[in-house]
Design a protein around this motif. Structure first.
Motif, mmCIF file in Angstrom:
data_model
loop_
_atom_site.group_PDB
_atom_site.id
_atom_site.type_symbol
_atom_site.label_atom_id
_atom_site.label_comp_id
_atom_site.label_asym_id
_atom_site.label_seq_id
_atom_site.Cartn_x
_atom_site.Cartn_y
_atom_site.Cartn_z
ATOM 1 N N ILE A 169 88.850 18.926 65.690
ATOM 2 C CA ILE A 169 88.677 19.460 64.562
ATOM 3 C C ILE A 169 87.361 19.114 63.802
ATOM 4 O O ILE A 169 87.093 20.175 62.771
ATOM 5 N N LEU A 170 86.741 18.066 64.250
ATOM 6 C CA LEU A 170 85.608 17.772 63.359
ATOM 7 C C LEU A 170 84.148 18.383 64.163
ATOM 8 O O LEU A 170 83.365 18.742 63.624
ATOM 9 N N GLY A 171 84.431 18.635 65.242
ATOM 10 C CA GLY A 171 83.880 19.204 66.535
ATOM 11 C C GLY A 171 83.570 21.414 66.242
ATOM 12 O O GLY A 171 82.600 21.993 66.710
ATOM 13 N N CYS A 172 85.031 20.944 65.606
ATOM 14 C CA CYS A 172 85.499 23.208 64.814
ATOM 15 C C CYS A 172 84.355 24.408 66.422
ATOM 16 O O CYS A 172 83.738 25.204 66.139
ATOM 17 N N GLN A 173 85.018 23.091 67.469
ATOM 18 C CA GLN A 173 83.889 24.360 68.929
ATOM 19 C C GLN A 173 85.786 24.940 69.407
ATOM 20 O O GLN A 173 86.997 24.489 69.463
ATOM 21 N N ASP A 174 85.721 26.172 70.416
ATOM 22 C CA ASP A 174 86.495 26.951 70.509
ATOM 23 C C ASP A 174 87.320 26.009 72.048
ATOM 24 O O ASP A 174 86.084 24.710 73.038
ATOM 25 N N ILE A 175 88.001 25.776 72.426
ATOM 26 C CA ILE A 175 88.930 25.069 73.608
ATOM 27 C C ILE A 175 89.574 26.237 74.355
ATOM 28 O O ILE A 175 90.563 27.009 74.028
ATOM 29 N N PRO A 176 88.939 26.698 75.164
ATOM 30 C CA PRO A 176 89.176 27.729 76.429
ATOM 31 C C PRO A 176 90.344 26.888 77.229
ATOM 32 O O PRO A 176 90.775 25.511 77.408
#
Length: 285
Positions: A169-176
């Protein structure tokens, strides 16, 4: 299923107790008012259909399951209405939670991208299966000056734990898909050519069992979880506060100006859109 022809954003077919629902809302399968309304109507229809025991959701678009919520519609919401606190879960919460609580088994088959509200829709389903090398999940709302407001702050920690939920939520990065499987974001990550046959076989297998046993077993598992409604109310109030802020409005405008909600930009480098919402179009040093 005579009402199936009435849907414009969804395709529906039922076979051997399994309802196959395909999201077909180009160009990005945005979670807008039209798609949300149809998901709400679909939930009521399938919940009342005794011939359906299992529901499988997939997408007609191999790149996008649901891209995210429609930013233009969020920007148009009335600021005064957003300032008023709520005391019960909102309309979207009720729509997606119906798929969690109905006496049917709900499954998401993810082959492409599911960010924001798309991820939150999948989180409300009973099971999620993803294609290796293709499927991506994420919650990019904080970069837009918001927070996940469709259940993500409540459901994600329950699945993957507090620390990992905060990273998402805080990193706002895609999770493969492979990492999503390791964390428990999805049940399994499978090679793309094996995903469909696996999910179909599981759905048909579950649908072959007694419907009352399925419904009560699901209810018993849900009884082990802490009450969800109170957390959803807190999430909705905090989301509304942020959505009505000047910062969120400015970041939404920047997101759209950078090409957000266009197919080319969201497929090419979504992280550039996330980082570009800052004042100078760059991540802070």
């Amino acid at each position: 299923m005579s009402a199936a022809a009435d849907y414009r954003c969804l395709r529906l077919r039922v076979d051997r107790g399994v309802a196959f629902v395909t999201l077909a809302h180009p160009p990005l399968n945005l979670l807008d008012a039209a798609l949300t309304r149809e998901l709400g109507r679909l939930g009521k229809q399938l919940a009342a259909d005794d011939a359906v025991r299992v529901i499988v959701f997939d997408s007609a678009d191999p790149d996008f399951f649901i891209a995210h919520s429609d930013v233009t519609e969020l920007r148009a919401l009335d600021a005064a209405a957003l300032a008023a606190p709520v005391t019960e879960p909102g309309p979207f919460h009720r729509i997606v939670d119906r798929f969690r609580t109905m006496p049917k088994v709900t499954i998401g088959k993810l082959e492409g991208i599911a960010r924001g509200g798309g991820s939150e829709f999948l989180l409300a389903l009973d099971m999620r299966f993803a294609a290796l090398g293709r499927a991506v999940l994420g919650q990019p709302e904080v970069a837009a000056g918001l927070l996940p407001g469709g259940g993500g702050t409540q459901r994600l920690p329950a699945l993957i734990g507090r620390a990992r939920a905060l990273e998402v939520i805080l990193g706002c990065q895609d999770i493969p898909a492979d990492l999503a499987e390791r964390w428990g974001y999805v049940n399994r990550a499978l090679p793309a050519d094996e995903l469909g046959p696996f999910v179909d076989a599981l759905a048909y297998r579950i649908a072959s069992f007694p419907p009352r046993a399925l419904a009560l077993a699901k209810a018993a598992v849900d009884a082990a979880a802490a009450p969800l409604e109170q957390g959803l109310v807190v999430e909705e109030n905090l989301f509304r506060q942020l959505l009505g802020s000047e910062e969120a409005a400015r970041r939404a405008e920047r997101f759209l100006a950078l090409g957000g909600q266009t197919r080319a930009a969201e497929l090419a480098d979504f992280d550039a859109l996330v980082r570009g919402q800052g004042d100078a179009g760059e991540a802070p040093a």
